[in-house]
Design a protein around this motif. Structure first.
Motif, PDB file in Angstrom:
ATOM      1  N   ASP A  56       0.839  -1.202   0.000  1.00 58.50           N
ATOM      2  CA  ASP A  56       0.000   0.000   0.000  1.00 58.50           C
ATOM      3  C   ASP A  56       0.873   1.251   0.000  1.00 58.50           C
ATOM      4  O   ASP A  56       0.566   2.239  -0.671  1.00 58.50           O
ATOM      5  CB  ASP A  56      -0.916   0.015   1.230  1.00 58.50           C
ATOM      6  N   PHE A  59       1.956   1.998  -3.460  1.00 61.44           N
ATOM      7  CA  PHE A  59       0.869   2.532  -4.293  1.00 61.44           C
ATOM      8  C   PHE A  59       0.524   3.968  -3.921  1.00 61.44           C
ATOM      9  O   PHE A  59       0.138   4.759  -4.767  1.00 61.44           O
ATOM     10  CB  PHE A  59      -0.370   1.618  -4.201  1.00 61.44           C
ATOM     11  N   ARG A  67      -2.018   5.467 -10.599  1.00 63.00           N
ATOM     12  CA  ARG A  67      -2.573   4.561  -9.590  1.00 63.00           C
ATOM     13  C   ARG A  67      -3.999   4.145  -9.951  1.00 63.00           C
ATOM     14  O   ARG A  67      -4.349   2.969  -9.870  1.00 63.00           O
ATOM     15  CB  ARG A  67      -2.554   5.252  -8.216  1.00 63.00           C
ATOM     16  N   GLU A  71      -4.965   0.314 -10.696  1.00 70.55           N
ATOM     17  CA  GLU A  71      -5.960  -0.307  -9.811  1.00 70.55           C
ATOM     18  C   GLU A  71      -7.189  -0.740 -10.612  1.00 70.55           C
ATOM     19  O   GLU A  71      -7.773  -1.787 -10.358  1.00 70.55           O
ATOM     20  CB  GLU A  71      -6.359   0.664  -8.693  1.00 70.55           C
ATOM     21  N   LEU A  84      -5.735  -4.515  -2.274  1.00 70.75           N
ATOM     22  CA  LEU A  84      -5.723  -4.479  -3.737  1.00 70.75           C
ATOM     23  C   LEU A  84      -4.292  -4.290  -4.255  1.00 70.75           C
ATOM     24  O   LEU A  84      -3.883  -4.916  -5.234  1.00 70.75           O
ATOM     25  CB  LEU A  84      -6.629  -3.333  -4.214  1.00 70.75           C
ATOM     26  N   ALA A  85      -3.515  -3.435  -3.561  1.00 69.04           N
ATOM     27  CA  ALA A  85      -2.135  -3.179  -3.999  1.00 69.04           C
ATOM     28  C   ALA A  85      -1.318  -4.471  -3.977  1.00 69.04           C
ATOM     29  O   ALA A  85      -0.596  -4.784  -4.926  1.00 69.04           O
ATOM     30  CB  ALA A  85      -1.493  -2.126  -3.101  1.00 69.04           C
TER      31      ALA A  85
END
Ligand SMILES: [Zn+2]
Length: 313
Positions: A56, A59, A67, A71, A84-85
């Motif tokens: 994170d 990101f 980003r 994403e 998600l990262a």
């Protein structure tokens, strides 16, 4: 003019959650450049799952537009990681080498704006090559890609049976491959597995050109038939490489048999295959591949000057 109008690819979302895919926006020829780009983030290969997440933190430092794009590209149907990262880095990262301290080469994970959005296929049509000196990743077509066709690369070694490929893809990338090679009916799938195993061991079991040339007992067409078969197996598996070595041996055989037109035709094809495979970084030493390309080129211009010309005619 819109700079995207000239690009050979377009990135499109095909489902709400399944992320983006990359498609050819026009016909792309074998060996042609698709993209060249530096990474947007570089990480050590083995980054542990710490709290707070180092993924994170990386990101958060990205440009907001970059980003959002990366994403948005993620396939969220596969998301099993904590963030998600982490999911994107672990499943879309590309292994790259960097020169570390004392000139030592160290493996890293690179995230790329374009190449990290290209999906996997066990019969891919493109490949990338990383250049640590220019800090860029170059993506090229491995074969002709028709307009509208999805551009795909390999995340796993391809000369393995389906179950071995699936194991790597599931454990490292979290998905079950549903490419054309992985969704064949059972009988076809068994044949495909055997074909890939045969290709992996091909050079261990094949007679060399020099041996065939020196041994009059060997049928005149034996080596040509063997290499033509290997090329046919590559075609049936949808694999664009390695072809140059096979094409070159076929060319040499025709030269040794004194068959001028066939020799020139095959040497032309071999020279072209060496050019493509060298550009894709598939030949080990680029210099040696270039030497072989030039040598095949010389045979096309002056076939009778080849040292083996008509030796078995
Ligand atoms: Zn597959």
């Amino acid at each position: 003019m819109d700079p995207a109008a000239n690009l050979p690819f377009r990135i499109a979302r095909t489902g709400n959650l399944s992320g983006t895919q990359v498609f050819a926006s026009r016909d792309i020829e074998a060996g042609e450049l698709i993209s060249v780009e530096p990474p947007i983030a570089v990480l050590p290969l083995a980054l542990p799952s710490l709290s707070p997440s180092p993924f994170d933190a990386i990101f958060e430092r990205l440009d907001p537009d970059v980003r959002r794009t990366i994403e948005g590209s993620a396939d969220r149907t596969l998301r099993k990681r904590r963030t998600l990262a982490e999911h994107i880095i672990r499943t879309r990262g590309i292994c790259i080498e960097l020169r570390g301290e004392n000139g030592r080469v160290v493996g890293h994970t690179g995230i790329f704006l374009i190449a990290s959005q290209v999906k996997h296929s066990c019969s891919p049509n493109a490949a990338y090559v990383w250049d640590k000196d220019t800090f860029t990743l170059t993506l090229r077509a491995g074969r002709h890609i028709a307009v509208g066709e999805e551009i795909t690369i390999a995340y796993t070694p391809l000369m393995r049976p389906r179950v071995a490929r699936q194991l790597i893809l599931r454990s490292s990338y979290g998905f079950n491959c549903t490419c054309s090679a992985c969704t064949l009916p059972v009988a076809e799938s068994v044949r495909s597995d055997q074909a890939r195993i045969e290709l992996a061991k091909w050079w261990e079991h094949s007679v060399s050109f020099e041996y065939w040339l020196a041994d009059d007992e060997q049928p005149r067409d034996a080596l040509i038939l063997a290499h033509v078969r290997a090329l046919a197996v590559l075609d049936s598996e949808g694999l664009f490489a390695p072809r140059a070595k096979h094409l070159e041996v076929v060319a040499r055989c025709y030269g040794a048999l004194g068959m001028r037109d066939a020799f020139v035709k095959q040497a032309t094809e071999a020279a072209d295959a060496w050019r493509v495979e060298s550009a894709l970084g598939l030949t080990g030493s680029r210099e040696k591949a270039e030497q072989r390309r030039r040598r095949c080129g010389r045979w096309t211009r002056d076939p009778e000057a080849a040292v083996f010309w008509a030796k078995r005619a």
